[in-house]
Design a protein around this motif. Structure first.
Motif, short mmCIF file in Angstrom:
data_model
loop_
_atom_site.label_atom_id
_atom_site.label_comp_id
_atom_site.label_asym_id
_atom_site.label_seq_id
_atom_site.Cartn_x
_atom_site.Cartn_y
_atom_site.Cartn_z
N LEU A 340 74.06 24.96 37.13
CA LEU A 340 73.10 25.71 36.32
C LEU A 340 73.32 27.19 36.53
CD1 LEU A 340 69.53 25.59 37.91
CD2 LEU A 340 71.59 25.06 39.14
N PRO A 341 72.81 28.03 35.62
CA PRO A 341 73.04 29.47 35.74
C PRO A 341 72.08 30.12 36.74
CG PRO A 341 71.80 28.99 33.76
CD PRO A 341 72.17 27.66 34.35
N LEU A 342 72.53 31.20 37.33
CA LEU A 342 71.66 32.00 38.19
C LEU A 342 70.44 32.44 37.39
CD1 LEU A 342 71.51 33.46 41.00
CD2 LEU A 342 72.42 35.47 39.83
N PHE A 350 65.81 21.19 40.14
CA PHE A 350 65.35 19.90 40.68
C PHE A 350 65.67 18.78 39.69
CE2 PHE A 350 61.51 17.19 41.98
CZ PHE A 350 62.23 16.58 43.01
N SER A 351 65.44 19.04 38.41
CA SER A 351 65.72 18.05 37.38
C SER A 351 67.20 17.72 37.33
CB SER A 351 65.25 18.57 36.02
OG SER A 351 65.58 17.68 34.99
N THR A 352 68.05 18.74 37.47
CA THR A 352 69.50 18.51 37.45
C THR A 352 69.94 17.68 38.64
OG1 THR A 352 69.82 20.63 36.30
CG2 THR A 352 71.75 19.66 37.35
N MET A 353 69.36 17.95 39.81
CA MET A 353 69.68 17.15 40.99
C MET A 353 69.34 15.68 40.77
SD MET A 353 68.42 19.50 44.19
CE MET A 353 69.20 21.08 44.55
N ALA A 358 72.46 14.22 42.70
CA ALA A 358 73.33 15.16 43.41
C ALA A 358 72.64 15.72 44.65
CB ALA A 358 73.73 16.31 42.49
N GLY A 359 73.38 15.82 45.73
CA GLY A 359 72.87 16.43 46.94
C GLY A 359 72.98 17.94 46.91
N TRP A 360 73.64 18.45 45.91
CA TRP A 360 73.74 19.90 45.72
C TRP A 360 74.19 20.15 44.29
CZ3 TRP A 360 78.70 21.22 44.32
CH2 TRP A 360 79.70 20.29 44.67
N ILE A 361 73.92 21.36 43.80
CA ILE A 361 74.37 21.75 42.48
C ILE A 361 74.97 23.15 42.55
CG2 ILE A 361 72.79 20.32 41.14
CD1 ILE A 361 70.91 22.62 40.90
N ALA A 362 75.98 23.37 41.73
CA ALA A 362 76.64 24.67 41.69
C ALA A 362 75.78 25.65 40.89
CB ALA A 362 78.01 24.54 41.06
#
Length: 406
Positions: A340-342, A350-353, A358-362
């Motif tokens: 996701l973007p800064l 949280f939704s993307t995780m 995912a345990g982390w997102i870029a």
């Protein structure tokens, strides 16, 4: 742009709908008026375009006392969007959208061109929808037409009374997203009435929380959620206001962790050795310009390096140096969908995780990789935001203590 000075609206039966209301909406600001039914928020809005006349006090629009402006002329200067849209059933969508320009005396060609431009802006291709009639559109499409019609004469002020309340939750969220996109481009001065605190938090630059005929708190969404001014405001925003803060708390660079990084053209053996030395189970993979490409596991790299060693056995091992000449990370990197973007809200993070398990997102700035957000860092970001608002300090000045500090 809009200023209320000691405005009261009372009725003959003794009911006071709005009591001594004073507040200001700055030019280009979106202010949400939120509260239960009957609290006075819609009355407040209707006094701005004189659909309801105040009993006392003064309302100013761009410095002018609106009581001195002809009501019809005033309303043509103000866009108005309501829940039931109010499209003319006998007119096409294009002609509905061009209604106010026609009333203002614009030439037909100019009015229709402006209507087509606005339909396109709200995501309705005028070539497809322009000749249709309201009953041929879905509820969400009709609501878009209502927004386009309100914007057709380019009014500086937009009044929106529960505009997305009559559609289902999925369409409502989509309309909210589209309206935020429009507002980021058009910068209208907006009064937006809603009874939904989550909608108010998501859309508003500031929120006016209404009690019975008066504003209990008028502040930014983060402050209303983090530091309710009165017991009523605290009860209205809800005990789960910490979760609602996820919608208004952005991801910042200080929230990010810096994971091991390898590049597409790194040799497999060297990349595997680096991760082994760091004790890292995975690494982010970047291209030559340090833009995000994906990720790779240490196990994959170690396995590829071992396969290279086996291939090199009995051959020119010295020249091969482990992995075959030219074996790089590129062949083993995996696509990364969880990013996701800064500046995106923590709710989106949280939704993307959850979406990608995912345990982390870029986190990216454009295409440039900045770091990763983990569940632990997301929680810390929320705590820092809450503490910062309560103490009226910057978020990066907050120090957190965890069980690891004991």
């Amino acid at each position: 742009m809009i200023r209320f000075e000691h405005v009261t609206k009372s009725y003959a039966d003794g009911t006071t709908a709005v009591d001594d209301l004073s507040f200001e909406v700055a030019e280009g600001e979106l202010v949400t008026l939120v509260g239960p039914s009957g609290c006075g928020k819609t009355t407040t809005m209707k006094m701005v375009n004189r659909l309801i006349e105040p009993t006392s006090g003064t309302i100013y629009l761009d410095g002018d006392d609106i009581s001195a402006i002809d009501p019809v002329e005033l309303r043509r200067r103000i866009g108005y969007v309501i829940q039931q849209v109010g499209l003319f059933p006998h007119k096409t969508i294009l002609d509905n959208t061009a209604t106010v320009p026609h009333l203002l005396g614009w030439p037909r060609k100019k009015a229709r061109a402006r209507a087509a431009e606005l339909l396109d802006l709200v995501g309705l291709d005028p070539a497809t929808y322009g000749d249709r009639y309201p009953d041929q559109l879905s509820g969400g499409q009709r609501q878009r037409v209502g927004v386009a019609r309100a914007l057709a004469a380019d009014p500086p002020v937009l009044l929106m009374d529960e505009p997305f309340g009559a559609v289902d939750p999925v369409v409502r969220e989509h309309l909210q997203n589209e309206f935020l996109r429009l507002q980021s481009t058009l910068h209208k001065t907006v009064l937006f009435v809603t009874h939904d605190i989550e909608e108010a938090v998501r859309l508003g630059d500031r929120i006016a929380v209404y009690g019975a005929g008066r504003i209990e708190q008028f502040d930014t969404p983060a402050t209303v959620l983090g530091a309710p001014a009165t017991p009523y405001a605290a009860e209205f925003v809800g005990a789960d206001r910490g979760l609602k803060r996820l919608s208004v708390t952005p991801v910042e660079t200080g929230d990010l962790e810096q994971p091991p990084i390898v590049h597409l053209d790194d040799e497999v053996r060297h990349a595997a050795d680096r991760l082994s030395a760091d004790g890292a189970p995975w690494a982010v993979v970047l291209d030559a310009d340090d833009n995000l490409h994906g990720w790779v596991s240490a196990a994959t790299l170690t396995g590829a390096a071992a396969a290279g060693d086996a291939t090199a056995t009995g051959k020119d091992a010295a020249a091969a140096d482990g992995a075959p000449q030219g074996a790089t990370v590129r062949a083993h990197a995996r696509r990364m969908d969880a990013w996701l973007p800064l500046g995106a809200p923590l709710k989106q993070a949280f939704s993307t995780m959850l979406q990608y398990d995912a345990g982390w997102i870029a986190v990216l700035d454009g295409d440039r990789f900045l770091g990763v957000l983990t569940p632990a860092r997301l929680h810390e970001a929320l705590r820092r935001s809450t503490t910062a608002d309560a103490a009226n300090i910057a978020r990066d000045e907050v120090s957190l203590h965890t069980v690891h500090d004991v």
